[in-house]
Structures are given as structure tokens and as C-alpha cells.
Motif scaffolding. Sequence first.
Motif, PDB file in Angstrom:
ATOM      1  N   LYS B 371       0.873  -1.169   0.000  1.00 32.28           N
ATOM      2  CA  LYS B 371       0.000   0.000   0.000  1.00 32.28           C
ATOM      3  C   LYS B 371       0.914   1.224   0.000  1.00 32.28           C
ATOM      4  O   LYS B 371       1.776   1.376   0.874  1.00 32.28           O
ATOM      5  CB  LYS B 371      -0.857  -0.053   1.270  1.00 32.28           C
ATOM      6  CG  LYS B 371      -2.052   0.866   1.269  1.00 32.28           C
ATOM      7  CD  LYS B 371      -3.197   0.336   0.404  1.00 32.28           C
ATOM      8  CE  LYS B 371      -4.258   1.442   0.263  1.00 32.28           C
ATOM      9  NZ  LYS B 371      -4.880   1.527  -1.036  1.00 32.28           N
ATOM     10  N   ARG B 372       0.791   2.074  -1.000  1.00 29.66           N
ATOM     11  CA  ARG B 372       1.794   3.120  -1.155  1.00 29.66           C
ATOM     12  C   ARG B 372       1.298   4.157  -2.156  1.00 29.66           C
ATOM     13  O   ARG B 372       0.649   3.824  -3.135  1.00 29.66           O
ATOM     14  CB  ARG B 372       3.067   2.480  -1.721  1.00 29.66           C
ATOM     15  CG  ARG B 372       4.301   3.294  -1.607  1.00 29.66           C
ATOM     16  CD  ARG B 372       5.473   2.422  -2.060  1.00 29.66           C
ATOM     17  NE  ARG B 372       6.751   3.011  -1.714  1.00 29.66           N
ATOM     18  CZ  ARG B 372       7.291   4.014  -2.353  1.00 29.66           C
ATOM     19  NH1 ARG B 372       6.682   4.560  -3.374  1.00 29.66           N
ATOM     20  NH2 ARG B 372       8.466   4.490  -1.969  1.00 29.66           N
ATOM     21  N   ASP B 373       1.630   5.394  -1.918  1.00 32.41           N
ATOM     22  CA  ASP B 373       1.279   6.451  -2.848  1.00 32.41           C
ATOM     23  C   ASP B 373       2.148   6.321  -4.101  1.00 32.41           C
ATOM     24  O   ASP B 373       3.372   6.338  -4.005  1.00 32.41           O
ATOM     25  CB  ASP B 373       1.538   7.800  -2.154  1.00 32.41           C
ATOM     26  CG  ASP B 373       0.737   8.916  -2.787  1.00 32.41           C
ATOM     27  OD1 ASP B 373      -0.246   8.611  -3.470  1.00 32.41           O
ATOM     28  OD2 ASP B 373       1.118  10.086  -2.594  1.00 32.41           O
ATOM     29  N   VAL B 374       1.524   6.163  -5.238  1.00 31.77           N
ATOM     30  CA  VAL B 374       2.280   6.080  -6.496  1.00 31.77           C
ATOM     31  C   VAL B 374       1.878   7.266  -7.364  1.00 31.77           C
ATOM     32  O   VAL B 374       0.752   7.346  -7.831  1.00 31.77           O
ATOM     33  CB  VAL B 374       1.991   4.752  -7.234  1.00 31.77           C
ATOM     34  CG1 VAL B 374       2.756   4.708  -8.559  1.00 31.77           C
ATOM     35  CG2 VAL B 374       2.352   3.556  -6.369  1.00 31.77           C
ATOM     36  N   ARG B 375       2.812   8.179  -7.532  1.00 27.62           N
ATOM     37  CA  ARG B 375       2.496   9.391  -8.303  1.00 27.62           C
ATOM     38  C   ARG B 375       3.248   9.445  -9.626  1.00 27.62           C
ATOM     39  O   ARG B 375       2.771  10.012 -10.596  1.00 27.62           O
ATOM     40  CB  ARG B 375       2.803  10.629  -7.465  1.00 27.62           C
ATOM     41  CG  ARG B 375       2.130  10.535  -6.079  1.00 27.62           C
ATOM     42  CD  ARG B 375       2.483  11.689  -5.179  1.00 27.62           C
ATOM     43  NE  ARG B 375       1.900  12.934  -5.650  1.00 27.62           N
ATOM     44  CZ  ARG B 375       0.635  13.266  -5.535  1.00 27.62           C
ATOM     45  NH1 ARG B 375      -0.233  12.414  -4.988  1.00 27.62           N
ATOM     46  NH2 ARG B 375       0.211  14.425  -5.958  1.00 27.62           N
ATOM     47  N   ILE B 376       4.421   8.862  -9.661  1.00 25.08           N
ATOM     48  CA  ILE B 376       5.206   8.833 -10.905  1.00 25.08           C
ATOM     49  C   ILE B 376       5.706   7.408 -11.093  1.00 25.08           C
ATOM     50  O   ILE B 376       6.278   6.825 -10.165  1.00 25.08           O
ATOM     51  CB  ILE B 376       6.397   9.807 -10.836  1.00 25.08           C
ATOM     52  CG1 ILE B 376       5.883  11.226 -10.588  1.00 25.08           C
ATOM     53  CG2 ILE B 376       7.213   9.739 -12.116  1.00 25.08           C
ATOM     54  CD1 ILE B 376       6.969  12.264 -10.422  1.00 25.08           C
ATOM     55  N   ALA B 377       5.472   6.862 -12.272  1.00 22.39           N
ATOM     56  CA  ALA B 377       5.807   5.447 -12.476  1.00 22.39           C
ATOM     57  C   ALA B 377       6.264   5.190 -13.904  1.00 22.39           C
ATOM     58  O   ALA B 377       5.934   5.940 -14.825  1.00 22.39           O
ATOM     59  CB  ALA B 377       4.595   4.579 -12.146  1.00 22.39           C
ATOM     60  N   LEU B 378       7.035   4.124 -14.039  1.00 23.46           N
ATOM     61  CA  LEU B 378       7.548   3.703 -15.346  1.00 23.46           C
ATOM     62  C   LEU B 378       7.041   2.305 -15.671  1.00 23.46           C
ATOM     63  O   LEU B 378       6.708   1.531 -14.771  1.00 23.46           O
ATOM     64  CB  LEU B 378       9.081   3.657 -15.340  1.00 23.46           C
ATOM     65  CG  LEU B 378       9.844   4.908 -14.923  1.00 23.46           C
ATOM     66  CD1 LEU B 378      11.353   4.614 -14.913  1.00 23.46           C
ATOM     67  CD2 LEU B 378       9.535   6.066 -15.862  1.00 23.46           C
ATOM     68  N   CYS B 390      10.304   2.282 -22.934  1.00 23.15           N
ATOM     69  CA  CYS B 390      10.025   2.582 -21.525  1.00 23.15           C
ATOM     70  C   CYS B 390       9.027   3.731 -21.504  1.00 23.15           C
ATOM     71  O   CYS B 390       9.220   4.730 -22.198  1.00 23.15           O
ATOM     72  CB  CYS B 390      11.331   2.968 -20.821  1.00 23.15           C
ATOM     73  SG  CYS B 390      11.113   3.447 -19.099  1.00 23.15           S
ATOM     74  N   LEU B 391       7.945   3.572 -20.750  1.00 22.21           N
ATOM     75  CA  LEU B 391       6.923   4.615 -20.660  1.00 22.21           C
ATOM     76  C   LEU B 391       6.950   5.250 -19.284  1.00 22.21           C
ATOM     77  O   LEU B 391       7.202   4.571 -18.290  1.00 22.21           O
ATOM     78  CB  LEU B 391       5.530   4.021 -20.917  1.00 22.21           C
ATOM     79  CG  LEU B 391       5.317   3.354 -22.283  1.00 22.21           C
ATOM     80  CD1 LEU B 391       3.921   2.726 -22.357  1.00 22.21           C
ATOM     81  CD2 LEU B 391       5.516   4.362 -23.408  1.00 22.21           C
ATOM     82  N   ALA B 392       6.684   6.557 -19.226  1.00 21.16           N
ATOM     83  CA  ALA B 392       6.634   7.274 -17.945  1.00 21.16           C
ATOM     84  C   ALA B 392       5.256   7.903 -17.764  1.00 21.16           C
ATOM     85  O   ALA B 392       4.749   8.584 -18.663  1.00 21.16           O
ATOM     86  CB  ALA B 392       7.710   8.353 -17.904  1.00 21.16           C
ATOM     87  N   PHE B 393       4.668   7.640 -16.605  1.00 23.37           N
ATOM     88  CA  PHE B 393       3.331   8.148 -16.292  1.00 23.37           C
ATOM     89  C   PHE B 393       3.359   8.968 -14.998  1.00 23.37           C
ATOM     90  O   PHE B 393       4.210   8.732 -14.135  1.00 23.37           O
ATOM     91  CB  PHE B 393       2.345   6.994 -16.106  1.00 23.37           C
ATOM     92  CG  PHE B 393       2.208   6.121 -17.319  1.00 23.37           C
ATOM     93  CD1 PHE B 393       1.464   6.544 -18.410  1.00 23.37           C
ATOM     94  CD2 PHE B 393       2.834   4.879 -17.384  1.00 23.37           C
ATOM     95  CE1 PHE B 393       1.334   5.751 -19.544  1.00 23.37           C
ATOM     96  CE2 PHE B 393       2.713   4.074 -18.510  1.00 23.37           C
ATOM     97  CZ  PHE B 393       1.957   4.522 -19.586  1.00 23.37           C
TER      98      PHE B 393
END
Lengths: 266, 400
Positions: B371-378, B390-393
Motif C-alpha cells: 500500500k503506497r502512494d504512487v504518483r510517478i511510475a515507469l 520505456c513509458l513514464a506516467f
Amino acid sequence: MSPALTVWVRGIGLWAPGMADWTTFRAIVRNEASPGEVTRPVADTLPANERRRAPESVLLAAAAAGQAVAMSGLSAADLACVFASGHGDQTITDYMCATLASAPAELSPIRFHNSVHNAPVGYWTIATHCHAASSAVSAATYSFGAGLLEAAMLAVADERDVLFAAYDIAGTGPLREMTACTGAFAASLVLSPHPHQGAARIDLTLVPGNIRDASLGDARMDGLAHSNPTGAGLRLMEALAQEQSLALRVATADSLDVHLDVEACR
Amino acid sequence: MPHPISPLAIRAFTATSALGRGLDAHAQALAAGRGGLTRNDFSSAPLDCWIGRVPGLEDEPVPEAFVSLDCRNNRLAWAGLRQDGFVGHVLAARERYGASRVAVLMGTSTASIGATEEGYRRLDDGHLPPELAFPALHTPHSLANFVASLFDLEGPCMTVATACSSSAKVFASAERMIRLGLVDAAVVGGVDTLCDSVLFGFNSLELVSPEPCRPFDAGRRGISIGEAAGFALLERLEAAPDAPRLVGYGESSDAHHMSTPHPEGLGAELALRDALARAGLAPADIDYINLHGTASMKNDEVEAALITRTFPATTRASSTKGFTGHTLGAAGMLEAAITLLAMREGRVPGNINAEAPDPNCGPQMAWSAEKRDVRIALSNSFGFGGNNACLAFAAAERLA
């Protein structure tokens, strides 16, 4: 109408039956020569051992791409790549489907990894030590137009030189009746987002509609144009060979053409 | 290094795989650590392996008007499109921008080759049988053609077929197309279905595991093949400012080998650096990475080393192929959806089926859900031919 994309043609390559390279094609289009014997595509960018065992699609694409890069004077290692083909390697697809129908466990691992649509661009990047973005696209009948558009977009959006190579080989076996590909043809362009001395300029604009089967006014060239999806690029290649400034359309989808304003180098 | 891009809004996205149909089914399975792999029961002579199969497609033909495009791959596409209100979002985009201003960009590895295989099994005097003798079915473009036809879209329509990076790369094509003003929206996606070509093909390369795949386990024995459909609708940021965002992408080539990755992960690292540069991000900014993690010996070793040497321990990483199998040309899109879902749910998916970590793995690995805040991810996707993406969101709030 969409805004125009402008690219300059720094290199050109081509292989057609009886026209083994761009120089020969250019002479034929200009009525300075006649088609010769059909020869195996010369893909001298590939290492000799790869060249010997490469599938036809890989040889064909690499032959045209090699000519275009050589003319451009650029290093292949630095060029992003967009390879386009309607049907990929139909000989391998026919082999795969026939083998899977009869003896699936005997499928050749090499033929399998050569069956991916990006095999030609994969072998190309390996041979040229190219680490840039590389893509393999298809749009069936409209693969030349869709691939050219993708390549021009990449050149303009990333401000970099892009190698575009379109190729299709003849169909084999039962698949041939579906793809209706009767022969091989490849065409390649090195596209630059910047003007260059001696380079023709192409402005690309999307326009609704579909040009379909516009005749080239020459039975032999019409035959070549209709021999496979890459043939849709033949009119553009003719215009570049004749160093003509003209406008033409290439289909990119069922209801969408790309309008090309070609300005010859002067 | 490339210039940073303006983020695009991901107005809608959806996924269908062995975990179920739609985002909620995926969220529940991922949270519970419940994988979808089953014993292979596909084809007339099933290999002894495990697969990620979407049940029910055999009884769900595509709409009658598209009978010449009916095949397992387009059935899965049709099932996938009908989840999460995606059809409505596409129709609204067509209404908003016009049919010629919406692109269809699809990634697939084998598209409808299953129909060609079937035709060859049932040859009628050397010809494909009449019920399968439709040219539009026997081309890699059958999926994109089907999606564009379903929605009557008249914009650019293209297939990217770069093996297992295919449906990640369509995000890059869409970004260029929208940035250059050629279209206002793009339907991107990826669909690949189980077929003999990939089952027997990967088997011939000795890459298929006899047990459910175990990404990043020291004793992993290869991949499990799965099938999936996923789609996303991309528009300019202003059109949907509250939606999650595509903030970057990277593309590269290994220039090493057709079917094994570069031993030092050179291409994978170039794609990662390219994505970070376009997104204007540093490794420490990344909350989560959905890894390619196929459970092949080579991929996982190289990718684990790349993550270990590049990211701090606060960056969490996992492969979700233990849940879904390797969905090949659909993997880029499926795992983009899973990554966006991690943001939506505030939960990093666990890397299931691994018992003893590969020694190359670092502290970044999330072995179970967190359980974790995910704000920027690949999301990483690497394919045959050494083709990497590779995608960045980012979550909406990042730039608000």
C-alpha cells in the motif's frame, strides 16, 4: 487539413525485379536504360554470414536501406529507423503455418525468431550498431503511406534524421491468395528535418479520401505498383528519379491519404 | 538527449487478461496476489506448460457486420473495448474532434495469425476454407483495421509490430502525432492472443517454463505465455486535466542479438534514460516501475541489474507477468494499464511466484503488494530484435 510536415530526402534506395538498385531504376524511369535480369538483392550492409542465411525480407529491406544510407553520407548507427511492410516475410509465415498444421513440435527456432515483423529492422540495427529508436509498422495495403508518415513525424518531432525502408516480398502457398503479393519491391529514403544541398523537399499533409488505384500510365510500372503494398510508393520514387516537382497522394488508411508536395532539388 | 515533452492526458484506459475483464478485476487480483495462470489447454496438442488464458472467447464472436475480421484476436479486442466504459469515451472523442482527427495506433506481435494457422489446418484443396478466406484477416494490421472500423474512425491507422515492445511504442507514436497537430486524440492499444505460433515458437527456443513463470526467482525456468487486450485514449492535457498523464517515453535498439538481450542491458538503459529525459525526471523521482520481467534467464538478470544500479530503494519495482503471463505484443499496453492502476489504487503490485530472489535483485523489488502512494511510475517493455521501450506516467496532481 492538417499542418504540413516538411522533410528533405538525403538518401534513396530501391530494389525491384530487374532493377537492382536506385541508380538502375532512375535510369529506367528516365528512359536511359531497360530492366535487366532479376538478381538477388545485394545487402552488403549485413555481415557476410548473416547475408547468406538471411530471410528474403531481411535481404530486401537491407539492400534498399543500405543504398539510401550510402547516398546520404550519414552514419547508419545514428539514424532512427522506421521499417514498413504490409505482410512481413510471407515465406516464413507460410512455413510456420504449414509446419504448425503438420508437425508443430518440429518448428525451427531460427525461423520462429525470424518470423517477427521487426526481424529486418532488428538485423539492420545489429549490423549497423544502431542503438537509436527503431520501429516496424504495418497498415496492410496502406503500409507505404502509413510508414512514410510515421518516419516523417519522427524526423520532425525529434529533429533527427530517420531511415525509412518499405518492403514486401511475394506471397507463398495458400497465403498468397490472401495477400495477393505477386513480387518483391523495396524502397528506402533517408529523411532529414533540415534542408540539405541537393536534397528534394517533401511537404506531407493529411487529406480525407483514398487515391486507390491511380495508374502510372505505364503497364510495367503499374504491374510493379500493384505487385505488393510497398508498390504504392512507386509514384513518389518515380518523381524523385525524374527530379520532378509535383504533387501526389499516397493512401495511409481507408479514408485518409497523405498529400505529398515534392520539390525537386535544383 | 531528447527535449522534454508536454504531458498528454490519458482520458480512459482498460485491460482484459487472465486476471479478468476490466480494471476492477485486475485491481482485486493484484491486491490479493492471485495469479491467473492455468495449465495449458490450448490447441489440439497442448504443450506441458502454463498459460494466461481469457476464458469464454470461443463463444463470443465479433459483431456480425465485422464477420470478415472475426478471429480470437479481434474477439479479445472486442471484449476488452467493452470494459470500463471505453467505447463511450472513444465515441465521445470522435464526436468532439471529428472522425479524421482521431488516430488508431495498435501494437501486436502476431495479430490474427491464429486464423491463418487454422486455415492451414483446414486447407480446402490447397486453399484456405471459404469461411476464413478474408484478406483483411491474414495481415498484421487486422487488429488496427478492426478497431478503426468498429468506431468508424478515419484518422491515421497504423500497426506497430516490434514483438514484445509493440504496444508500448504506440504511446510514443501517438505523442508525436498529437504534438505535431495531425490529430487531437489517439486510441492506442495492444492485443495478442494465444496461438500455436507463439506457444510452439517460444518452446522451440526453450524459453517456456514447465511451471507457472517465476519472474526474478533465482531458479526461474522461463516464460508463461498469456493473452491480453488493453486500450487507452490519449488527448491533450487541457482536454482532461484531471486524468493521469503520459509524461515521457523512451525507445532504443540493443544492436546485439535477435532473441537475447544485450548482456549489460545497454538498450534497456538507453530507453530508460530517454524516457526520463523526455519526462524531465530523475531516477529518485520514480515511485514504481512495472518491469518487463519475463522470467527468462537472460532478461531478468539484465533488467534486475539495471534497476539495482540505477534507482534508490524508495523506488519500488515488480514484474506482473507471474499474474498474467507474458502477453507479448499486448504486454506494453497491459502493463501500462497495471501501472496506471497502481496509481489509482495507491498499491504497488507484488512480484508473485518468486521464492529465492535472483542475486542481481536489489532492495527495490516489491515481492508482495505494498500500500503506497504512487504518483510517478515507469513501465518497461523489451522485444525480440533488441527493441526496447520505456513509458513514464504521472498522476494528475503532479503538475497542477
